[in-house]
Design a protein around this motif. Structure first.
Motif, PDB file in Angstrom:
ATOM      1  N   ASP A 106       0.811  -1.215   0.000  1.00  0.00           N
ATOM      2  CA  ASP A 106       0.000   0.000   0.000  1.00  0.00           C
ATOM      3  C   ASP A 106       0.849   1.271   0.000  1.00  0.00           C
ATOM      4  O   ASP A 106       0.298   2.380  -0.033  1.00  0.00           O
ATOM      5  N   HIS A 107       2.163   1.141   0.021  1.00  0.00           N
ATOM      6  CA  HIS A 107       3.042   2.304  -0.036  1.00  0.00           C
ATOM      7  C   HIS A 107       3.663   2.404  -1.435  1.00  0.00           C
ATOM      8  O   HIS A 107       4.416   1.519  -1.858  1.00  0.00           O
ATOM      9  N   ALA A 108       3.363   3.496  -2.114  1.00  0.00           N
ATOM     10  CA  ALA A 108       3.840   3.665  -3.490  1.00  0.00           C
ATOM     11  C   ALA A 108       5.360   3.668  -3.581  1.00  0.00           C
ATOM     12  O   ALA A 108       5.934   3.101  -4.513  1.00  0.00           O
ATOM     13  N   ARG A 156       6.617   0.132  -3.531  1.00  0.00           N
ATOM     14  CA  ARG A 156       6.360  -0.525  -4.823  1.00  0.00           C
ATOM     15  C   ARG A 156       7.356  -0.067  -5.870  1.00  0.00           C
ATOM     16  O   ARG A 156       7.915  -0.875  -6.616  1.00  0.00           O
ATOM     17  N   GLU A 157       7.577   1.249  -5.941  1.00  0.00           N
ATOM     18  CA  GLU A 157       8.493   1.781  -6.943  1.00  0.00           C
ATOM     19  C   GLU A 157       9.917   1.298  -6.693  1.00  0.00           C
ATOM     20  O   GLU A 157      10.649   0.979  -7.634  1.00  0.00           O
ATOM     21  N   CYS A 160      10.179  -2.233  -7.828  1.00  0.00           N
ATOM     22  CA  CYS A 160      10.184  -2.279  -9.297  1.00  0.00           C
ATOM     23  C   CYS A 160      11.597  -2.070  -9.830  1.00  0.00           C
ATOM     24  O   CYS A 160      12.030  -2.764 -10.766  1.00  0.00           O
ATOM     25  N   GLN A 220       1.603  -3.509 -10.340  1.00  0.00           N
ATOM     26  CA  GLN A 220       1.508  -2.988  -8.981  1.00  0.00           C
ATOM     27  C   GLN A 220       0.067  -2.977  -8.487  1.00  0.00           C
ATOM     28  O   GLN A 220      -0.863  -2.732  -9.259  1.00  0.00           O
ATOM     29  N   ALA A 248      -2.165  -1.802  -4.688  1.00  0.00           N
ATOM     30  CA  ALA A 248      -2.091  -1.239  -3.338  1.00  0.00           C
ATOM     31  C   ALA A 248      -2.932  -2.031  -2.343  1.00  0.00           C
ATOM     32  O   ALA A 248      -2.807  -1.831  -1.133  1.00  0.00           O
TER      33      ALA A 248
END
Length: 219
Positions: free
Chosen positions: A8-10, A13-14, A17, A33, A35
């Motif tokens: 849930d934290h962008a 995730r980034e 990636c 992705q 969330a």
């Protein structure tokens, strides 16, 4: 290669990636992705070619363990790795019992993460070293479990038929399950009981009081 990252934290995730681009120098890595676990399950449904899922332990709509169980039911052949802020032995044990292909802490080094994911993609499992040490201490010199194993209801159904000596194909017919699903559950049962063969798993299960009563008879 296609991987689904669920957190849930962008920023997390980034960051993942970017790290995952180094997973296979010979092949591009397509990272999806999500969330929430709900969104992740939708993406998994529309992307049957997924190779791996990285699933956060704490999500806004459900716990990672609850999501893991749903993934196991809907996509038993898809390896799921749980990500967590810490390696609590109890949580790690629960995750592996529910069929996680691995458990990683977010504090892990990038190289450690990539090495673990390559191992999992090759068909292996990954657990933190401290959990493996704890299991060895718990098992003692005998190498046997010293605490009762925890099984899901479906794992119990498969286990009692395995104890009866049924083959995977017969279990499929008895429980109306697909071959991959039964194979998934049998593999988890062997792992839970620390067995390398079905016979060893059956003997260890009997030691813990499991008897060959069929699912329809036990309910």
């Amino acid at each position: 290669m296609k991987i689904l990252v669920v957190d849930d934290h962008a920023l997390v995730r980034e960051g993942l990636c970017q790290v995952l681009q180094g997973l296979d120098p010979q092949e591009a890595t397509d990272v999806l992705q999500a969330a929430t676990c709900t969104r992740a399950l939708e993406l998994a449904h529309f992307n049957p070619d997924l190779d791996l899922v990285l699933l956060d332990y704490l999500l806004p709509d459900m716990t990672g363990l609850a999501g893991l169980e749903i993934f196991g039911q809907r996509h038993p052949e898809l390896p799921v790795v749980i990500l967590s802020g810490s390696a609590n032995p109890r949580v790690v044990q629960q995750a592996m019992t529910l069929g996680a292909a691995g458990f990683m802490t977010k504090s892990s080094l990038s190289d450690t993460l990539l090495t673990a994911l390559r191992q999992i993609l090759a068909g292996g499992l990954y657990q933190p070293d401290d959990l493996l040490a704890m299991r060895q201490e718990t098992a003692g010199m005998s190498g046997k479990l010293t605490t009762p194993p925890v099984l899901s209801p479906r794992q119990h159904d498969v286990l009692v038929l395995l104890i009866k000596g049924l083959t995977n194909r017969q279990i499929c017919e008895k429980l109306s399950l697909g071959a991959e699903t039964v194979k998934f559950h049998v593999s988890n049962i062997l792992r839970i009981f620390g067995a390398s063969t079905r016979t060893q798993a059956a003997l260890e299960a009997k030691r813990w009081g499991y008897d060959p009563v069929g699912p329809s008879e036990s309910r």
